[in-house]
Design a protein around this motif. Structure first.
Motif, PDB file in Angstrom:
ATOM      1  N   ARG A  27       0.824  -1.215   0.000  1.00 16.13           N
ATOM      2  CA  ARG A  27       0.000   0.000   0.000  1.00 16.13           C
ATOM      3  C   ARG A  27       0.859   1.267   0.000  1.00 16.13           C
ATOM      4  O   ARG A  27       0.337   2.369   0.187  1.00 16.13           O
ATOM      5  N   ALA A 137      -2.230   0.218  -6.193  1.00 17.92           N
ATOM      6  CA  ALA A 137      -2.673  -0.072  -4.829  1.00 17.92           C
ATOM      7  C   ALA A 137      -4.063  -0.704  -4.856  1.00 17.92           C
ATOM      8  O   ALA A 137      -4.916  -0.322  -5.662  1.00 17.92           O
ATOM      9  N   ARG A 139      -6.665  -0.461  -3.062  1.00 15.71           N
ATOM     10  CA  ARG A 139      -7.832   0.407  -2.858  1.00 15.71           C
ATOM     11  C   ARG A 139      -8.214   1.192  -4.118  1.00 15.71           C
ATOM     12  O   ARG A 139      -9.337   1.700  -4.214  1.00 15.71           O
TER      13      ARG A 139
END
Length: 204
Positions: A27, A137, A139
């Protein structure tokens, strides 16, 4: 690289490099391993998140790779090699002043143009550019997939749903009037081919 770091390297040119002290998460978070056992030790440390904005910015400004694909943080005169849990650059989706999507690295730099995309068996999306290999990433993965278009302007849903998808060419749907769109091939990547194909070393 910071001027004071360059000056320290010139003043103390023979400081040995170290490993096991710093890692980059999937992340984009820097993690410190206080006992130097970030990798390669039986009692490998999970690490502690570095949260100081000043230190994070300092690491980001002095982060680069050597000729063999090993990434490091130049901490004054000392080279600190980095364990990469994902890729050298962790990518997030941002927008430009016209609201068009663009990629930025975990260090806040613009990333691209992308010259190649890869999907691995776990559904992670990797990229290649002049800056080095990137990993989107988790997300932001769905948003990046939604922003990618085939050369014909179609979304990727049909391609991703094929039992054995063949390689295609895609671009971020970000080109505006007067912009030159950048097409890049998208293909599949086996996990065991990751480092050799993308040109970096996860555990230097």
């Amino acid at each position: 690289m910071d001027d004071q770091v360059i000056a320290a390297m010139a003043r103390w040119p023979d400081v040995p490099a170290v490993r096991g002290w710093l890692s980059l998460s999937v992340r984009g978070q820097w993690r410190l391993h206080p006992c130097g056992r970030g990798w390669g030790a039986p009692d490998e440390e999970p690490g502690e998140a570095i949260t100081s904005p000043r230190i994070v910015a300092f690491i980001g400004r002095n982060y680069q790779a050597d000729d063999t694909g090993r990434w490091f943080f130049q901490n004054g005169p000392q080279r600190v090699y980095v364990r990469l849990d994902g890729a050298p650059w962790i990518l997030n989706l941002d927008t430009d002043t016209q609201g068009r999507p663009r990629l930025r690295t975990h260090t806040g730099r613009d990333y691209g143009p992308v010259t190649r995309w890869w999907l691995d068996p776990e559904g992670r999306l990797y990229s290649g550019s002049g800056q080095g290999a990137g990993l989107v990433a988790d997300r932001d993965l769905a948003r990046v997939i939604d922003a990618l278009r085939t050369a014909g302007g179609r979304p990727l849903d049909d391609w991703l749903e094929r039992p054995e998808p063949a390689g295609i060419t895609v671009r971020l749907a970000s080109a505006g009037e007067g912009d030159i769109p950048t097409d890049a091939p998208l293909g599949l990547l086996a996990t065991h081919d990751l480092e050799a194909t993308l040109g970096f070393v996860r555990r230097p």
